[in-house]
Write a protein that holds these residues in place. Sequence first.
Motif, PDB file in Angstrom:
ATOM      1  N   ILE A   5       0.861  -1.179   0.000  1.00 37.81           N
ATOM      2  CA  ILE A   5       0.000   0.000   0.000  1.00 37.81           C
ATOM      3  C   ILE A   5       0.897   1.228   0.000  1.00 37.81           C
ATOM      4  O   ILE A   5       1.827   1.309   0.809  1.00 37.81           O
ATOM      5  N   SER A   6       0.641   2.164  -0.887  1.00 37.76           N
ATOM      6  CA  SER A   6       1.349   3.447  -0.888  1.00 37.76           C
ATOM      7  C   SER A   6       0.329   4.537  -0.614  1.00 37.76           C
ATOM      8  O   SER A   6      -0.742   4.548  -1.212  1.00 37.76           O
ATOM      9  N   ILE A   7       0.676   5.431   0.283  1.00 34.65           N
ATOM     10  CA  ILE A   7      -0.189   6.572   0.560  1.00 34.65           C
ATOM     11  C   ILE A   7       0.657   7.821   0.371  1.00 34.65           C
ATOM     12  O   ILE A   7       1.800   7.881   0.818  1.00 34.65           O
ATOM     13  N   SER A  19       2.831  -2.750   3.991  1.00 41.30           N
ATOM     14  CA  SER A  19       2.186  -3.943   3.442  1.00 41.30           C
ATOM     15  C   SER A  19       1.142  -4.435   4.427  1.00 41.30           C
ATOM     16  O   SER A  19       1.237  -4.216   5.631  1.00 41.30           O
ATOM     17  N   THR A  20       0.143  -5.089   3.888  1.00 40.91           N
ATOM     18  CA  THR A  20      -0.935  -5.642   4.697  1.00 40.91           C
ATOM     19  C   THR A  20      -1.560  -6.792   3.927  1.00 40.91           C
ATOM     20  O   THR A  20      -1.263  -6.995   2.748  1.00 40.91           O
ATOM     21  N   SER A  21      -2.436  -7.526   4.556  1.00 38.12           N
ATOM     22  CA  SER A  21      -3.069  -8.665   3.891  1.00 38.12           C
ATOM     23  C   SER A  21      -4.160  -8.183   2.942  1.00 38.12           C
ATOM     24  O   SER A  21      -4.709  -7.092   3.103  1.00 38.12           O
ATOM     25  N   GLU A  23      -7.040  -9.255   2.831  1.00 37.16           N
ATOM     26  CA  GLU A  23      -8.311  -9.250   3.545  1.00 37.16           C
ATOM     27  C   GLU A  23      -8.468  -8.042   4.474  1.00 37.16           C
ATOM     28  O   GLU A  23      -9.516  -7.838   5.057  1.00 37.16           O
ATOM     29  N   ALA A  24      -7.423  -7.246   4.606  1.00 34.81           N
ATOM     30  CA  ALA A  24      -7.458  -6.124   5.551  1.00 34.81           C
ATOM     31  C   ALA A  24      -8.486  -5.081   5.125  1.00 34.81           C
ATOM     32  O   ALA A  24      -8.668  -4.797   3.951  1.00 34.81           O
ATOM     33  N   GLY A  25      -9.136  -4.509   6.129  1.00 30.86           N
ATOM     34  CA  GLY A  25     -10.062  -3.417   5.886  1.00 30.86           C
ATOM     35  C   GLY A  25      -9.363  -2.088   6.100  1.00 30.86           C
ATOM     36  O   GLY A  25      -8.165  -2.020   6.393  1.00 30.86           O
ATOM     37  N   THR A  26     -10.100  -1.016   5.971  1.00 32.43           N
ATOM     38  CA  THR A  26      -9.550   0.337   6.090  1.00 32.43           C
ATOM     39  C   THR A  26      -8.868   0.548   7.437  1.00 32.43           C
ATOM     40  O   THR A  26      -7.775   1.105   7.501  1.00 32.43           O
ATOM     41  N   ASN A  27      -9.476   0.101   8.524  1.00 35.10           N
ATOM     42  CA  ASN A  27      -8.890   0.308   9.851  1.00 35.10           C
ATOM     43  C   ASN A  27      -7.563  -0.406   9.997  1.00 35.10           C
ATOM     44  O   ASN A  27      -6.624   0.135  10.579  1.00 35.10           O
ATOM     45  N   GLU A  28      -7.465  -1.606   9.469  1.00 33.88           N
ATOM     46  CA  GLU A  28      -6.216  -2.359   9.561  1.00 33.88           C
ATOM     47  C   GLU A  28      -5.119  -1.699   8.727  1.00 33.88           C
ATOM     48  O   GLU A  28      -3.962  -1.649   9.128  1.00 33.88           O
ATOM     49  N   ILE A  29      -5.484  -1.185   7.557  1.00 31.30           N
ATOM     50  CA  ILE A  29      -4.496  -0.503   6.705  1.00 31.30           C
ATOM     51  C   ILE A  29      -4.000   0.767   7.386  1.00 31.30           C
ATOM     52  O   ILE A  29      -2.809   1.027   7.459  1.00 31.30           O
ATOM     53  N   GLU A  30      -4.904   1.577   7.916  1.00 30.82           N
ATOM     54  CA  GLU A  30      -4.508   2.811   8.594  1.00 30.82           C
ATOM     55  C   GLU A  30      -3.628   2.515   9.799  1.00 30.82           C
ATOM     56  O   GLU A  30      -2.725   3.285  10.114  1.00 30.82           O
ATOM     57  N   ALA A  31      -3.861   1.402  10.481  1.00 25.25           N
ATOM     58  CA  ALA A  31      -3.060   1.046  11.654  1.00 25.25           C
ATOM     59  C   ALA A  31      -1.616   0.735  11.274  1.00 25.25           C
ATOM     60  O   ALA A  31      -0.723   0.839  12.110  1.00 25.25           O
ATOM     61  N   GLN A  32      -1.365   0.375  10.020  1.00 23.83           N
ATOM     62  CA  GLN A  32      -0.017   0.075   9.565  1.00 23.83           C
ATOM     63  C   GLN A  32       0.800   1.337   9.289  1.00 23.83           C
ATOM     64  O   GLN A  32       2.018   1.295   9.220  1.00 23.83           O
ATOM     65  N   LEU A  33       0.145   2.479   9.117  1.00 24.32           N
ATOM     66  CA  LEU A  33       0.837   3.736   8.823  1.00 24.32           C
ATOM     67  C   LEU A  33       1.358   4.374  10.102  1.00 24.32           C
ATOM     68  O   LEU A  33       0.855   4.110  11.186  1.00 24.32           O
TER      69      LEU A  33
END
Length: 56
Positions: A5-7, A19-21, A23-33
């Motif tokens: 994921i690039s932001i 990077s994330t799975s 199956e990840a949703g928006t909350n899981e992706i944001e938690a990786q940043l």
Amino acid sequence: MSMMISITCDGCDLTEDTSTSFEAGTNEIEAQLDEGWVHTSHSDYCPDCVKNGLAD
């Protein structure tokens, strides 16, 4: 399996990759940043731009 994921900050064009799975949703992706990123319905801002008042 995971995906990259690039932001990009809409204030200064700083790009952060993570990077994330699949199956990840928006909350899981944001938690990786890094903490401090702000996301609106149409823009993303890095912590420095948030600090400088550029976030909507």
